[in-house]
Design an enzyme around this catalytic site. Structure first.
Site, PDB file in Angstrom:
ATOM      1  N   THR A 270       0.847  -1.231   0.074  1.00  9.20           N
ATOM      2  CA  THR A 270       0.117  -0.120  -0.156  1.00  9.20           C
ATOM      3  C   THR A 270       0.693   1.210  -0.134  1.00  9.20           C
ATOM      4  OG1 THR A 270      -1.913  -1.043   1.083  1.00  9.20           O
ATOM      5  CG2 THR A 270      -1.593   1.338   1.389  1.00  9.20           C
TER       6      THR A 270
ATOM      7  N   THR B  84       1.546  -4.352   4.247  1.00  9.12           N
ATOM      8  CA  THR B  84       1.274  -4.599   5.813  1.00  9.12           C
ATOM      9  C   THR B  84       0.856  -6.022   5.830  1.00  9.12           C
ATOM     10  OG1 THR B  84      -0.935  -3.741   5.737  1.00  9.12           O
ATOM     11  CG2 THR B  84       0.990  -2.309   6.165  1.00  9.12           C
ATOM     12  N   ASP B  85       0.106  -6.462   5.045  1.00  8.76           N
ATOM     13  CA  ASP B  85      -0.803  -7.689   5.219  1.00  8.76           C
ATOM     14  C   ASP B  85       0.114  -8.853   5.807  1.00  8.76           C
ATOM     15  OD1 ASP B  85      -2.991  -6.659   4.306  1.00  8.76           O
ATOM     16  OD2 ASP B  85      -3.070  -7.669   2.349  1.00  8.76           O
TER      17      ASP B  85
END
Ligand code: ASP
Length: 330
Positions: free
Chosen positions: A13, A89-90
């Site tokens: 992101t 970030t996942d």
């Protein structure tokens, strides 16, 4: 002398942009783009920008992380003071932990990303990148292994978990190592480190699935996983490590063939070892040859088991899964 930091971008992101039709965002910004967006970096370090990938973080795999670990080692040998990795970030809680298991060096490796992409009001990528570089150049962050700097909080990679789908404070650990205050690192704890896991370059990535039983669930997946060639199993169990009695026979069979680890689906606290004596309780599981995941949640336990299988050292699992024991001496 102004310190040197290498920023290695993997996508996520923090690097996302909307497409012209407004149909969602996808990673496309480069490491150099991220650096240009934060002029304050220039006051902190001489920054190098390197693109290793530009992916959603669920596409990051172990071979990519092994290549990243080699690159980090080369940077350290070359005199770089710190490394920052930007990514989605996942999967940070997994990737940062793998890097931590592989990292034997002294330099800070700080992983960060963003919850809000650069097109959104209040995008957090620039602040997180500045925080990560600030950690990477701070001598207090040396010898701590891999860190995750996010929302002005400094987490140890071995503890950190992503616990929210959208919050800019999505990252959690039971005791963050410190915070950033007025642009400075304030450390409150120093996590113990162990020697890195040495994974042979030609080792194949083993199949180690996580099974998470709910109530009235059937144990068929254990046999399916074994038939599919599982080299190990991780069970993400209720409470301190408890499972329905229907699962016991197949789990015992599996544990005779491969390492079977049980973690707690609460994702907090240690798995138990000696409290509950009911069939399917942790005492029973241990007596059947299963191993508790110590302080690790199922995701991290799986990665530790995979790397140890690749290194031919699955016997080190329990020692390394306990995060509070003294460092390995060998
Ligand atoms: N889907 C993104 C990723 O690559 C999410 C993020 O970066 O926050 O993990």
């Amino acid at each position: 002398m102004i310190p040197r930091v290498e920023i290695i971008a993997l996508g996520g992101t923090i690097a996302c942009q909307p497409d012209a039709a407004g149909a969602g965002v996808a990673p496309s910004l480069t490491a150099a783009d991220l650096v240009i967006a934060v002029p304050a970096l220039a006051g902190r370090a001489v920054v190098g920008a390197r693109d290793l990938a530009n992916l959603p973080s669920t596409e990051i795999d172990l071979p990519l992380l092994f290549a990243l670990a080699i690159l980090i080692r080369a940077f350290e040998q070359d005199g770089t003071e710190g490394v920052v990795v930007t990514q989605g970030t996942d999967t940070i809680e997994e990737t940062a932990y793998v890097l931590d298991l592989l990292h034997n060096g002294r330099l800070p490796v700080v992983v960060t990303g963003a919850m809000r992409n650069p097109s959104l009001p209040g995008a957090d990528g620039p602040a997180n990148l500045l925080a990560a570089v600030t950690c990477a150049v701070d001598p207090a962050c040396r010898d701590l292994g891999v860190l995750v700097a996010f929302d002005d909080t400094i987490h140890a990679a071995r503890w950190v978990q992503k616990r929210d789908t959208t919050s800019t404070g999505a990252f959690w650990s039971p005791a963050p190592l410190g915070w950033l205050a007025e642009g400075e690192v304030a450390l409150y704890a120093r996590a113990k480190r162990r020697a890195g896991v040495s994974v042979p370059t030609d080792a194949a990535v083993p199949f180690v699935p996580i099974l998470k039983p709910g109530i009235s669930d059937e144990p068929r997946l254990i046999e399916a996983a074994m038939a599919a060639g599982a080299a190990g199993l991780v069970l993400d169990l209720a409470g301190g490590g408890h499972v329905h009695t229907d699962w016991l026979a197949p789990l015992s069979d599996a544990a005779k063939r491969v390492p079977v680890v049980f973690a707690s689906r609460t994702r907090g606290g240690r798995v138990l070892g000696g409290t509950y004596r009911q069939p399917g309780g942790e005492i029973d599981l241990v007596s059947r040859g299963l191993t508790g995941s110590g302080d690790l949640d199922a995701l991290k336990a799986r990665l530790l088991l995979m790397l140890l299988l690749m290194a031919g050292r699955p016997d080190e699992f329990a020692l390394r899964a306990s995060l509070s024991l003294p460092a390995l001496t060998s």
